[in-house]
Motif scaffolding. Structure first.
Motif, PDB file in Angstrom:
ATOM      1  N   HIS A 119      -1.921 -60.890  11.951  1.00 46.05           N
ATOM      2  CA  HIS A 119      -1.630 -59.606  12.520  1.00 46.05           C
ATOM      3  C   HIS A 119      -2.709 -59.082  13.411  1.00 46.05           C
ATOM      4  N   GLN A 120      -2.329 -58.518  14.514  1.00 45.62           N
ATOM      5  CA  GLN A 120      -3.297 -57.790  15.297  1.00 45.62           C
ATOM      6  C   GLN A 120      -2.942 -56.316  15.305  1.00 45.62           C
ATOM      7  N   ALA A 121      -1.689 -55.999  15.477  1.00 43.57           N
ATOM      8  CA  ALA A 121      -1.267 -54.603  15.548  1.00 43.57           C
ATOM      9  C   ALA A 121      -0.201 -54.358  14.488  1.00 43.57           C
ATOM     10  N   TYR A 122      -0.188 -53.164  13.910  1.00 43.59           N
ATOM     11  CA  TYR A 122       0.765 -52.858  12.850  1.00 43.59           C
ATOM     12  C   TYR A 122       1.141 -51.390  12.919  1.00 43.59           C
ATOM     13  N   PRO A 123       2.239 -50.925  12.294  1.00 45.03           N
ATOM     14  CA  PRO A 123       3.194 -51.714  11.512  1.00 45.03           C
ATOM     15  C   PRO A 123       4.181 -52.461  12.404  1.00 45.03           C
ATOM     16  N   ASP A 124       5.002 -53.316  11.784  1.00 41.79           N
ATOM     17  CA  ASP A 124       6.030 -54.037  12.533  1.00 41.79           C
ATOM     18  C   ASP A 124       7.329 -53.251  12.576  1.00 41.79           C
ATOM     19  N   VAL A 125       7.645 -52.606  11.478  1.00 44.60           N
ATOM     20  CA  VAL A 125       8.900 -51.855  11.343  1.00 44.60           C
ATOM     21  C   VAL A 125       8.591 -50.608  10.522  1.00 44.60           C
ATOM     22  N   SER A 126       9.607 -49.817  10.218  1.00 47.56           N
ATOM     23  CA  SER A 126       9.381 -48.658   9.363  1.00 47.56           C
ATOM     24  C   SER A 126      10.645 -48.328   8.591  1.00 47.56           C
ATOM     25  N   ALA A 127      10.500 -47.409   7.657  1.00 45.41           N
ATOM     26  CA  ALA A 127      11.631 -46.914   6.864  1.00 45.41           C
ATOM     27  C   ALA A 127      11.198 -45.567   6.283  1.00 45.41           C
ATOM     28  N   GLN A 128      12.154 -44.809   5.793  1.00 45.41           N
ATOM     29  CA  GLN A 128      11.872 -43.496   5.222  1.00 45.41           C
ATOM     30  C   GLN A 128      10.686 -43.556   4.247  1.00 45.41           C
ATOM     31  N   GLY A 129       9.897 -42.465   4.210  1.00 50.86           N
ATOM     32  CA  GLY A 129       8.734 -42.468   3.326  1.00 50.86           C
ATOM     33  C   GLY A 129       8.447 -41.130   2.666  1.00 50.86           C
ATOM     34  N   LEU A 130       9.316 -40.151   2.853  1.00 47.23           N
ATOM     35  CA  LEU A 130       8.995 -38.813   2.354  1.00 47.23           C
ATOM     36  C   LEU A 130      10.023 -38.348   1.331  1.00 47.23           C
ATOM     37  N   ASN A 131       9.526 -37.896   0.184  1.00 44.41           N
ATOM     38  CA  ASN A 131      10.373 -37.266  -0.832  1.00 44.41           C
ATOM     39  C   ASN A 131      11.469 -38.169  -1.395  1.00 44.41           C
ATOM     40  N   PHE A 132      11.039 -39.301  -1.939  1.00 42.60           N
ATOM     41  CA  PHE A 132      11.970 -40.195  -2.638  1.00 42.60           C
ATOM     42  C   PHE A 132      12.178 -39.678  -4.062  1.00 42.60           C
ATOM     43  N   ARG A 133      13.425 -39.623  -4.465  1.00 46.64           N
ATOM     44  CA  ARG A 133      13.732 -39.163  -5.821  1.00 46.64           C
ATOM     45  C   ARG A 133      13.735 -40.373  -6.758  1.00 46.64           C
ATOM     46  N   ALA A 134      12.650 -40.504  -7.534  1.00 52.91           N
ATOM     47  CA  ALA A 134      12.506 -41.632  -8.457  1.00 52.91           C
ATOM     48  C   ALA A 134      12.323 -41.089  -9.864  1.00 52.91           C
ATOM     49  N   PHE A 135      12.598 -41.937 -10.863  1.00 56.44           N
ATOM     50  CA  PHE A 135      12.459 -41.516 -12.263  1.00 56.44           C
ATOM     51  C   PHE A 135      11.190 -42.082 -12.881  1.00 56.44           C
ATOM     52  N   ILE A 136      10.417 -41.192 -13.479  1.00 53.62           N
ATOM     53  CA  ILE A 136       9.153 -41.585 -14.117  1.00 53.62           C
ATOM     54  C   ILE A 136       9.039 -40.821 -15.428  1.00 53.62           C
ATOM     55  N   HIS A 137       8.730 -41.543 -16.505  1.00 57.41           N
ATOM     56  CA  HIS A 137       8.590 -40.902 -17.819  1.00 57.41           C
ATOM     57  C   HIS A 137       9.853 -40.120 -18.186  1.00 57.41           C
ATOM     58  N   GLY A 138      10.989 -40.626 -17.750  1.00 53.51           N
ATOM     59  CA  GLY A 138      12.253 -40.007 -18.111  1.00 53.51           C
ATOM     60  C   GLY A 138      12.686 -38.846 -17.246  1.00 53.51           C
TER      61      GLY A 138
END
Ligand code: NAG
Ligand code: NAG
Ligand code: NAG
Ligand code: NAG
Ligand code: NAG
Length: 612
Positions: free
Chosen positions: A495-514
Motif C-alpha cells: 500500500h502507498q495510499a489508503y483507504p481503498d473503499v469505505s462503508a458506514q461508520g457512525l452509530n452502529f446499533r450493536a449488542f454488548i452485555h445484553g
C-alpha cells in the motif's frame, strides 16, 4: 546520531567477545528512536524470557509478487488462478544456505529445536530464550520501556548481527519495534445517550446536530442497522447459497471475546426469524473465549454481529489470539510476547482452507512499526491474497492525525529522530476500509486516510492512476512536506495510499452485555465491507468460480462502475482540515462504498481461463 550509534556498537562488540561466532565482526542491523510516548523505565528482571522472531531472507519473493500481480488483475489471463499453500510456501522459503547458517548460529548459543517454532515455509524462526542470551546474540542491551499510559514492554533501540549473517537475516523482532496494536474502535455510546456531548475522542463535537431519537425509517441516517445497510448497499433479496465452501473470519485480539448470547439478541433485534445464530471460535497463542456476558468485548461483538448479520447464513469464525501488554516486569516467568498479528499469521498461513474473507479492526501508527517488519508483515498478508483470501482492515479513526487530542492541537511528530510534523498513517492495510456517515453518504470526519511514509511502499501498479488523479486535483503546494507525495510508481503490491473503499461508520446499533449500544468507528466499516465481500465470494463459489482473493486491482480497475463515489467530507488532523473527499479515489473515502448488485455483476464477468 547514526555515527554515535555505530561507535557504541563496535565498542561493546569488542568488549563482549566470548563465543567463536561472536568473533565475527558484527554489523549494525537496525536502530530507532522510540516514539515519544515510550520512556526507558528499568532494566529487565533476571531470567526474563522473550520470543525472538527471525525473518530469513526470501530469494524468490519477487516471483511471488509477479504471480500475485497476474492472478489478481482482472485483465490478465491468469485472473483467479490462486496458488496452493505449497506453491506459496516454495516461493517464500529461504535458501538452504541461510537456513544452515542461522541454525548453526542458534546452536552456538545453546538454542535447541525444542524451543523454536518454524513456519511451514521456514521463512520465520521463532525462538523462546532469555533476554540475556538475546542480548549476546544481537550485541545489544534490552530495557523495560514504559508507555505514558502505563504499559510496559522489553525492547532495545538497536541491534547487530555477525557480518556473515547480514545477507541471510532480513530482521529480528521484538527488538526495535514499539508498536502496540490496538483496536480501532473509537467510541461506544449507550443507545439512549447517543453521542451527544461526548468529547473524549475529540470528534464528538461534530455529532451535536443529531437528535437523540431513533429513525422511524431504516435509512442509516441516525442509527445503522442490518436492515438499513442491506438496503443502502443493495443486498436485499440475495440469499447466500454456498455455505459449505464459504465462510467469513473475524480477528480478535487483546482479550476481546465475541459473545454468542449477544449475537442472538442482535439477530432478534435486527434479523428476526433466525433460530439460533452462532459462530465458531478458534483459540490462538493462548487466546481465550470467556462466554460470560460481562466479558463480551465491544469491538469483538460489533465486528461479529455486522459481518455475520450481513452475510448470514455464511458460517462465521472468530479468531481469539492471545498475547498482549501489559507485561509484568516483576514476574520472572512471563514471556514478553511479540505482536499478535504475527501469531495469527503463523496460524492462518498454516491452515489448508482459510476463510475466503477476513476482517480486522486493529492497527497502530505506521511509524511504530519498523519499515522492514511492516513490509514482511504485508508480504504475509499477500500470501493469503495469493491463496484466494480477501483481507479487509479498518483505516483508523484519527483522520490524517495522531488521535491524541483535538485535531487542532495535534502535533503529529515523527519518531525518526528528526521530530518533523507529518500526517501519521496507520498500519496495516490490505484492502483498507474508511468510514462514511448519513444518507446520502458523506465521508465521516474520523475516517483514517493518507499516504504511507515508507519509501518501500511505493505506489502499486493498480493504484497509481487513481492516486495521481487525486494529487493533481490537490495541487502541487498543498500540504507540502506533510505527506509522501513523490513515491515512485512501480509494480509492488504494498500500500502507498489508503483507504481503498469505505462503508458506514457512525452509530452502529450493536449488542454488548445484553444491551443495545451505539458504536462508531472504521471498526464498524471493515466488517461491513467484509460482509459484502463474503456475499460476492458466495456468488462466485455457487457457480464454481474461485474466490476473489486480493481484491484491490479489481476494485481500482472496475470499482468506478460498482461503488458509490463519495464526494463530500474531509478527515481533519494534525492542525489541518485533512483531505477532501472528491470525485474518484480520495484519501478519505477511497473509491467509495459498495453497491452489491453492481459488484456482483462485475465479479461474475471474470471466469478462469481454462487453457492455462
Ligand atoms: C519457553 O521456554 C521455557 C523454558 O524452556 C518454557 O518453560 C516455556 O513454557 C516456553 N514458553 C513458550 C511459550 O514456549
Ligand atoms: C469468565 O468471566 C467471569 C466474569 O467476569 C468470571 O467470573 C469467570 O471466572 C471467567 N471464567 C474463566 C474461565 O476465566
Ligand atoms: C526530538 O524531541 C526529543 C524530545 O521529544 C528530543 O529529545 C530530541 O533532541 C529532539 N530531536 C531533534 C532532532 O530535535
Ligand atoms: C438524513 O439527514 C439529513 C440531515 O438531517 C437530511 O438532509 C437527509 O434528508 C436525511 N436523509 C434521509 C434519507 O432521510
Ligand atoms: C477542501 O475543500 C475546501 C472547500 O472547498 C477548500 O477550502 C479546501 O482548501 C480543500 N482542502 C484541500 C486540502 O483540498
Amino acid at each position: 546520531m547514526h555515527l554515535i550509534w555505530l561507535w557504541l556498537i563496535s565498542f561493546t562488540g569488542l568488549a563482549l567477545a566470548v563465543n567463536p561466532h561472536r568473533l565475527a565482526p558484527s554489523r549494525l542491523k537496525e536502530s530507532v528512536v522510540p516514539p515519544k510516548q515510550w520512556k526507558k523505565y528499568s532494566s529487565y528482571p533476571a531470567d526474563s524470557r522473550i520470543e525472538l522472531r527471525i525473518g530469513l531472507v526470501q530469494p524468490h519473493i519477487h516471483v511471488l509478487e509477479n504471480h500475485i500481480q497476474e492472478i489478481s488483475d482482472p485483465d490478465h489471463e491468469r485472473y483467479g488462478r490462486h496458488l496452493s499453500k505449497a506453491e506459496v510456501e516454495d516461493l517464500v522459503a529461504p535458501s538452504e544456505e541461510s537456513t544452515q547458517l542461522v541454525n548453526a548460529w542458534l546452536k552456538s548459543f545453546g538454542i535447541e529445536d525444542a524451543n523454536t517454532y518454524r513456519t511451514p515455509a521456514q521463512d520465520w524462526i521463532v525462538v523462546n530464550l532469555t533476554v540475556s542470551v538475546a542480548e549476546k546474540m544481537l550485541d545489544t542491551s534490552y530495557n523495560v520501556w514504559k508507555h505514558d499510559d502505563g504499559d510496559l514492554i522489553i525492547r532495545t533501540t538497536s541491534y547487530s548481527l555477525p557480518e556473515y549473517l547480514v545477507d541471510h537475516i532480513d530482521l529480528i523482532q521484538p527488538t526495535t519495534m514499539f508498536a502496540r496494536f490496538s483496536n480501532i474502535k473509537a467510541t461506544v455510546y449507550s443507545s439512549n445517550e447517543r453521542a451527544l456531548g461526548q468529547t473524549n475522542t475529540g470528534y464528538a463535537r461534530d455529532l451535536t446536530t443529531l437528535t437523540p431519537s431513533f429513525d422511524s425509517q431504516p435509512n442509516c441516517n441516525l442509527t445503522v442497522t442490518l436492515e438499513c445497510l442491506q438496503s443502502l448497499y443493495n443486498t436485499v433479496g440475495y440469499i447466500p447459497g454456498a455455505h459449505s465452501e464459504n465462510s467469513i473470519g473475524i480477528t480478535g485480539y487483546l482479550e476481546q471475546y465475541a459473545n454468542q448470547e449477544d449475537l442472538k439478541l442482535f439477530f432478534a433485534d435486527q434479523k428476526p426469524g433466525v433460530a439460533s445464530p452462532s459462530f465458531d471460535v478458534v483459540l490462538i497463542n493462548g487466546g481465550m473465549n470467556n462466554q460470560s456476558i460481562q466479558q463480551a468485548g465491544d469491538e469483538a461483538n460489533l465486528d461479529v454481529q455486522f459481518a455475520l448479520g450481513l452475510s448470514y447464513p455464511t458460517p462465521g469464525i472468530f479468531y481469539s489470539t492471545g498475547g498482549k501488554p501489559p507485561f509484568n516486569p516483576d514476574s520472572n516467568t512471563e514471556l514478553n510476547t511479540n505482536e499478535p498479528y504475527a501469531k495469527w499469521l503463523d496460524y492462518i498461513l498454516s491452515q489448508d482452507y482459510p476463510p475466503p474473507t477476513i476482517s480486522t479492526s486493529y492497527g497502530d501508527h505506521e511509524q511504530t512499526v519498523p519499515e522492514n517488519y511492516a513490509r514482511r508483515t504485508c508480504q504475509r498478508f499477500l500470501e493469503l491474497g495469493a491463496r484466494g483470501v480477501t483481507l479487509t482492515f479498518s483505516s483508523g479513526d484519527e483522520g490524517v492525525g495522531d488521535g491524541e487530542s483535538d485535531p487542532k492541537f495535534q502535533t503529529c511528530i515523527t519518531n525518526d529522530g528528526k521530530n518533523e510534523t507529518r500526517f501519521l498513517p496507520v498500519f496495516p492495510s490490505v484492502t483498507s476500509v474508511g468510514g462514511t456517515r448519513g444518507v446520502p453518504e458523506e465521508a465521516v470526519f474520523f475516517s483514517g486516510g493518507g499516504f504511507s511514509n515508507y519509501p518501500q511502499f511505493t505506489r502499486p501498479w493498480y493504484q497509481s492512476h487513481a492516486v495521481d488523479g487525486f494529487l493533481k486535483k490537490l495541487g502541487e503546494d498543498t500540504y507540502n512536506g506533510l505527506f509522501n507525495r513523490y513515491a515512485l510508481c512501480c509494480i509492488l503490491n504494498y500500500h502507498q495510499a489508503y483507504p481503498d473503499v469505505s462503508a458506514q461508520g457512525l452509530n452502529f446499533r450493536a449488542f454488548i452485555h445484553g444491551n443495545p449500544y451505539l458504536i462508531s468507528g472504521t471498526s464498524a466499516s471493515s466488517p461491513t465491507f467484509a460482509g459484502i465481500v463474503a456475499l460476492l465470494n458466495d456468488a462466485r463459489l455457487r457457480v464454481g468460480l474461485p474466490t476473489l482473493g486480493f481484491l484491490n486491482p479489481l476494485l481500482y480497475k472496475r470499482g468506478m462502475e460498482a461503488l458509490n463515489d463519495i464526494t463530500i467530507g474531509n478527515n481533519p488532523g494534525c492542525g489541518t482540515s485533512g483531505f477532501n473527499a472528491t470525485e474518484g479515489w480520495d484519501p478519505v473515502s477511497g473509491l467509495g462504498t459498495p453497491d452489491f448488485r453492481k459488484l456482483e455483476k462485475v465479479v461474475m464477468e471474470y471466469e478462469v481461463s481454462k487453457n492455462l
